[in-house]
Enzyme design. Sequence first.
Site, PDB file in Angstrom:
ATOM      1  N   GLY A 197       4.643  -5.701   6.211  1.00 35.80           N
ATOM      2  CA  GLY A 197       3.643  -4.630   6.328  1.00 35.80           C
ATOM      3  C   GLY A 197       2.422  -5.167   7.053  1.00 35.80           C
ATOM      4  O   GLY A 197       1.285  -4.832   6.739  1.00 35.80           O
ATOM      5  N   GLY A 214      -0.632  -3.020   8.866  1.00 37.05           N
ATOM      6  CA  GLY A 214      -1.493  -2.128   8.088  1.00 37.05           C
ATOM      7  C   GLY A 214      -2.919  -2.636   7.966  1.00 37.05           C
ATOM      8  O   GLY A 214      -3.316  -3.612   8.615  1.00 37.05           O
ATOM      9  N   ARG A 264       7.808  -0.740  11.895  1.00 38.83           N
ATOM     10  CA  ARG A 264       7.766  -0.317  13.295  1.00 38.83           C
ATOM     11  C   ARG A 264       6.916  -1.286  14.107  1.00 38.83           C
ATOM     12  O   ARG A 264       6.116  -2.037  13.548  1.00 38.83           O
ATOM     13  CB  ARG A 264       7.245   1.108  13.435  1.00 38.83           C
ATOM     14  CG  ARG A 264       5.864   1.334  12.868  1.00 38.83           C
ATOM     15  CD  ARG A 264       5.478   2.801  12.963  1.00 38.83           C
ATOM     16  NE  ARG A 264       6.117   3.605  11.934  1.00 38.83           N
ATOM     17  CZ  ARG A 264       5.677   3.731  10.682  1.00 38.83           C
ATOM     18  NH1 ARG A 264       4.592   3.096  10.295  1.00 38.83           N
ATOM     19  NH2 ARG A 264       6.312   4.482   9.804  1.00 38.83           N
ATOM     20  N   TYR A 308       1.137   6.223  -7.507  1.00 42.43           N
ATOM     21  CA  TYR A 308       0.772   4.914  -6.955  1.00 42.43           C
ATOM     22  C   TYR A 308       0.313   3.970  -8.073  1.00 42.43           C
ATOM     23  O   TYR A 308       0.759   2.817  -8.160  1.00 42.43           O
ATOM     24  CB  TYR A 308      -0.350   5.128  -5.934  1.00 42.43           C
ATOM     25  CG  TYR A 308      -0.926   3.881  -5.330  1.00 42.43           C
ATOM     26  CD1 TYR A 308      -0.189   3.114  -4.431  1.00 42.43           C
ATOM     27  CD2 TYR A 308      -2.232   3.483  -5.628  1.00 42.43           C
ATOM     28  CE1 TYR A 308      -0.744   1.975  -3.858  1.00 42.43           C
ATOM     29  CE2 TYR A 308      -2.784   2.357  -5.056  1.00 42.43           C
ATOM     30  CZ  TYR A 308      -2.038   1.608  -4.176  1.00 42.43           C
ATOM     31  OH  TYR A 308      -2.586   0.480  -3.609  1.00 42.43           O
TER      32      TYR A 308
HETATM   33  N1  SER Z   1      -7.350   2.066  -1.646  1.00 41.89           N
HETATM   34  C1  SER Z   1      -6.177   2.525  -2.306  1.00 41.89           C
HETATM   35  C2  SER Z   1      -6.032   3.976  -2.253  1.00 41.89           C
HETATM   36  O1  SER Z   1      -7.023   4.639  -2.092  1.00 41.89           O
HETATM   37  C3  SER Z   1      -6.204   2.110  -3.729  1.00 41.89           C
HETATM   38  O2  SER Z   1      -5.667   0.865  -3.853  1.00 41.89           O
HETATM   39  O3  SER Z   1      -4.960   4.470  -2.419  1.00 41.89           O
END
Ligand code: SER
Length: 313
Positions: A9, A12, A37, A143
């Site tokens: 990754g 990013g 990618r 998440y």
């Molecule tokens: N910065 C991240 C988010 O906003 C949180 O780890 O998803």
Amino acid sequence: MANKTLIIGATGQIGTELYLTLVEKHGRENVIASDIRSTDNSAFAKAKFEMLDVLDSDQLLKIVQKHDIKEVYLLAALLSATAEKKPDFAWKLNMEGLFNVLNLAKDKIIDKIFWPSSIAVFGPNTPSDNTPQETIMQPTTVYGISKLAGEQWCQYYFEQYGVDVRSIRYPGLIGYKSAPGGGTTDYDVDIFHKAISESKYTCFLEQDMALPMMYMPDAIKATIQLMEAAKEKVKVRNSYNLAGISFTPDQISTEITKHIPEFKISYEIDFRNKIAKSWPNSIDDTFAQKDWGWKQAYSLESMVTDMLNNLGK
Ligand code: SER
């Protein structure tokens, strides 16, 4: 010779800056960038670059063996806002990706792993000011649930299999070299770009929504410091709190106005406000200070000045 490192990754927000710093420290030949990618970002113009989907464990093993990788930074993940829209895929990517890398260390193919966690592991029942290292968690986002589960798996692999995996609960991250994608804290990068191009910004969080944030040079410094710390100093094996700088959209816009007096912020709240509301206002990072000597450098004022200088204001 430096250990060979793989960043998964790499293109990013964190990966780009981490790649540049690790190359500076260890040389281009020792740092392999990988992502799902390719990229035209000039940071990777001369990079040793591999296309890699972290869910493809065979391909991951091939790349690790090809370059004789000993350390892996696993940064591929869906962030909070995107994960709410694609919960099944977020869980799959965030968890299976982690297992694929943890298992390489369990099988003694690699020696050390960095895996990022987040302030998203906390939830609405967490004490929100100076949130301690150990406290009520109960995250309410996909998440956050994936990060909390991941933290516990890291600790489990450390205790059961001796896997040397290290982790930081990053605050929202702010930098000028790379763009965030799909997070709730992304406003804090967008606001600078819009302040410079249009002298105005429409924020999707409430004006008094305090969140912990961190300037990228501090985040990269912490990451490398934790990875370089002697093994016995790394006592927290789920993930370390880092405080960063806590401020609201209103406070950062006031700070930007000191440099761009005509700057105006307005508000159009969306679903991300609810996510932000479930996260702490500020964080206690005593454990990181005590265990491996963490000390952050940037304040709100110095971060804003540096961001605007680097973005050409
Ligand atoms: N910065 C991240 C988010 O906003 C949180 O780890 O998803």
